[in-house]
Design an enzyme around this catalytic site. Structure first.
Site, PDB file in Angstrom:
ATOM      1  N   LYS A 134      -4.303 -10.482  -7.416  1.00  0.00           N
ATOM      2  CA  LYS A 134      -5.667 -10.782  -6.966  1.00  0.00           C
ATOM      3  C   LYS A 134      -6.682  -9.774  -7.496  1.00  0.00           C
ATOM      4  O   LYS A 134      -6.337  -8.624  -7.779  1.00  0.00           O
ATOM      5  CB  LYS A 134      -5.715 -10.899  -5.437  1.00  0.00           C
ATOM      6  CG  LYS A 134      -5.780  -9.599  -4.697  1.00  0.00           C
ATOM      7  CD  LYS A 134      -6.187  -9.815  -3.228  1.00  0.00           C
ATOM      8  CE  LYS A 134      -6.456  -8.449  -2.615  1.00  0.00           C
ATOM      9  NZ  LYS A 134      -6.971  -8.466  -1.276  1.00  0.00           N
ATOM     10  N   LYS A 138       0.821  -1.210   0.000  1.00  0.00           N
ATOM     11  CA  LYS A 138       0.000   0.000   0.000  1.00  0.00           C
ATOM     12  C   LYS A 138       0.853   1.258   0.000  1.00  0.00           C
ATOM     13  O   LYS A 138       0.509   2.247  -0.641  1.00  0.00           O
ATOM     14  CB  LYS A 138      -0.969  -0.002   1.193  1.00  0.00           C
ATOM     15  CG  LYS A 138      -2.066  -1.033   1.027  1.00  0.00           C
ATOM     16  CD  LYS A 138      -3.220  -0.801   1.970  1.00  0.00           C
ATOM     17  CE  LYS A 138      -4.341  -1.796   1.684  1.00  0.00           C
ATOM     18  NZ  LYS A 138      -5.383  -1.786   2.712  1.00  0.00           N
ATOM     19  N   LYS A 183     -10.799  -4.265  -5.997  1.00  0.00           N
ATOM     20  CA  LYS A 183     -11.639  -3.144  -6.410  1.00  0.00           C
ATOM     21  C   LYS A 183     -10.830  -1.883  -6.641  1.00  0.00           C
ATOM     22  O   LYS A 183     -11.311  -0.919  -7.224  1.00  0.00           O
ATOM     23  CB  LYS A 183     -12.739  -2.900  -5.368  1.00  0.00           C
ATOM     24  CG  LYS A 183     -12.218  -2.610  -3.981  1.00  0.00           C
ATOM     25  CD  LYS A 183     -13.286  -2.830  -2.927  1.00  0.00           C
ATOM     26  CE  LYS A 183     -12.664  -2.818  -1.539  1.00  0.00           C
ATOM     27  NZ  LYS A 183     -13.351  -3.584  -0.551  1.00  0.00           N
TER      28      LYS A 183
HETATM   29  P1  AMP Z   1     -10.389  -5.969   0.772  1.00  0.00           P
HETATM   30  O1  AMP Z   1     -11.205  -5.840  -0.459  1.00  0.00           O
HETATM   31  O2  AMP Z   1      -8.937  -6.097   0.462  1.00  0.00           O
HETATM   32  O3  AMP Z   1     -10.704  -4.945   1.807  1.00  0.00           O
HETATM   33  O4  AMP Z   1     -10.762  -7.378   1.420  1.00  0.00           O
HETATM   34  C1  AMP Z   1     -11.959  -7.679   2.108  1.00  0.00           C
HETATM   35  C2  AMP Z   1     -12.025  -9.177   2.328  1.00  0.00           C
HETATM   36  O5  AMP Z   1     -12.186  -9.865   1.092  1.00  0.00           O
HETATM   37  C3  AMP Z   1     -10.780  -9.781   2.969  1.00  0.00           C
HETATM   38  O6  AMP Z   1     -11.158 -10.823   3.832  1.00  0.00           O
HETATM   39  C4  AMP Z   1     -10.019 -10.291   1.806  1.00  0.00           C
HETATM   40  O7  AMP Z   1      -9.144 -11.324   2.162  1.00  0.00           O
HETATM   41  C5  AMP Z   1     -11.118 -10.761   0.867  1.00  0.00           C
HETATM   42  N1  AMP Z   1     -10.705 -10.634  -0.518  1.00  0.00           N
HETATM   43  C6  AMP Z   1     -10.412  -9.483  -1.173  1.00  0.00           C
HETATM   44  N2  AMP Z   1     -10.084  -9.712  -2.446  1.00  0.00           N
HETATM   45  C7  AMP Z   1     -10.154 -11.040  -2.618  1.00  0.00           C
HETATM   46  C8  AMP Z   1      -9.914 -11.906  -3.726  1.00  0.00           C
HETATM   47  N3  AMP Z   1      -9.556 -11.444  -4.907  1.00  0.00           N
HETATM   48  N4  AMP Z   1     -10.101 -13.225  -3.547  1.00  0.00           N
HETATM   49  C9  AMP Z   1     -10.478 -13.703  -2.358  1.00  0.00           C
HETATM   50  N5  AMP Z   1     -10.718 -12.956  -1.273  1.00  0.00           N
HETATM   51  C10 AMP Z   1     -10.561 -11.638  -1.391  1.00  0.00           C
END
Ligand code: AMP
Ligand code: TRP
Length: 330
Positions: free
Chosen positions: A196, A114, A199
């Site tokens: 991965k 980040k 968003k």
């Molecule tokens: P974030 O969008 O990074 O704030 O993640 C929110 C939750 O979604 C966390 O538990 C992440 O580990 C999960 N997460 C985010 N992106 C992915 C992805 N591409 N595949 C699986 N889990 C995800």
């Protein structure tokens, strides 16, 4: 009667949820709600580590709460609340920051990633972010924390902080365990299957949003990066794009990878992508309908936030009082 185990998890209101969030995290939360005592937060304090317009943040945190419920989290069965509504989170965060080392925080890969992305705003909150996450978890005497794989390191740190604190003051915190699902644990970008699905990706074709209209979903899948072999086979190393599509298809249909290979034997990527797109559209349709209804009932959501904060505050307050007593502040 044995007491149910406690689950805590949260997501940041930094944007709309992606299919990765849903398959990697949210759907898992829903599956746990009957068996466990679940507390799910919209972690709005965490999202201050990036710049937000006040009015956008206000809208997004309400929207995220609505997405939680639309995805199937029942507000009667779970405690759903805004992190900032329970002041114990910020209070415990400060205390725990005095029991966390700079060296530990420096090793966090998410901080490094980040910081590289927002070089003009490497604020202290970005660095201490995992301590706030530890506070979130430890306040609720959490047994299990369902998160995607990328959060594992933060969870390890939460465990270390809890053990360190307990080592000094006796059993104050339950030491939480990660709960990481195997299938769907990591959904990859449709444009760059080496990273991965996120968003915050600049390329909107790389992710599917939970609220994307059907045409958009179909279009994004059609454009998904694959390879030139034209065989549907699971091989992450050599066929990362196809393997990712297979994981997604498997996650939404419940079919095994082997069944999928058989289903598409002799067929091309065009057919396969259409099938994946359609399966995803059908999975998201009821969620979108429910979401739209909820966003028209703002009073209901406000009321729910209030009740959620009260319920969460009662549990968090108990832990915080204990901490205050143990360290000599009460
Ligand atoms: P974030 O969008 O990074 O704030 O993640 C929110 C939750 O979604 C966390 O538990 C992440 O580990 C999960 N997460 C985010 N992106 C992915 C992805 N591409 N595949 C699986 N889990 C995800
Ligand atoms: N850091 C998590 C993420 O980016 C969000 C989060 C904050 C969280 N506090 C938490 C997840 C506590 C689980 C438990 O996904």
């Amino acid at each position: 009667m044995t007491q149910k185990k406690r689950i805590f998890s949260g997501m940041q209101p930094t944007g709309f949820l992606t299919l990765g969030n849903y398959l990697g995290a949210m759907r898992n939360w829903v599956a746990l709600q009957d068996e466990y005592d679940c507390v799910y937060s919209v972690v709005d304090l965490h999202s201050l580590t990036v710049r937000n317009e006040a009015k956008d943040l206000r809208q997004r945190r309400l929207s995220l709460l609505a997405q939680y419920i639309a995805c199937g989290l029942d507000p009667e069965k779970n405690i759903l609340f805004m992190q900032s509504h329970v002041s114990a989170h910020a209070e415990l965060c400060w205390i725990l920051s005095c029991y966390t080392y700079m060296g530990e925080l420096s090793r966090m890969t998410q901080f490094k990633e980040k910081a590289a992305k927002q070089q003009d705003n490497i604020n202290a909150g970005l660095f201490t972010y995992p301590i706030l996450m530890a506070a979130d978890i430890l306040l609720y005497q959490t047994d299990l924390v369902p998160v995607g794989e990328d959060q594992k390191q933060h969870l390890e740190l939460s465990r270390d902080i809890a053990e360190r604190f307990n080592g000094i003051y006796g059993n104050v915190f339950k030491v939480p365990e990660p709960y990481i699902p195997k299938v769907g644990a990591r959904i990859m970008s449709l444009q760059d299957p080496g990273s991965k699905m996120s968003k915050s990706d600049e390329n909107a074709n790389s992710y599917i949003l939970l609220l994307d209209p059907p045409e958009t979903i179909m279009r994004k899948f059609k454009r998904a990066v694959t390879d030139s072999e034209a065989v549907i086979r699971y091989d992450v190393k050599n066929k990362p794009g196809v393997s990712n599509l297979m994981s997604i298809y498997s996650s939404v249909t419940g079919k095994t990878l082997e069944q999928i290979e058989n289903e598409f034997e002799g067929k091309g990527y065009g057919d396969f992508k259409t099938a994946v797109g359609e399966a995803v559209v059908e999975t998201l349709r009821p969620i979108q309908e429910e979401y739209n209804k909820l966003m028209e009932s703002k009073d209901y959501l406000q009321d729910l936030m209030k009740k959620g904060a009260e319920a969460a505050g009662r549990i968090a307050g108990k832990t915080l009082s204990k901490v205050y007593r143990k360290i000599g502040l009460a």
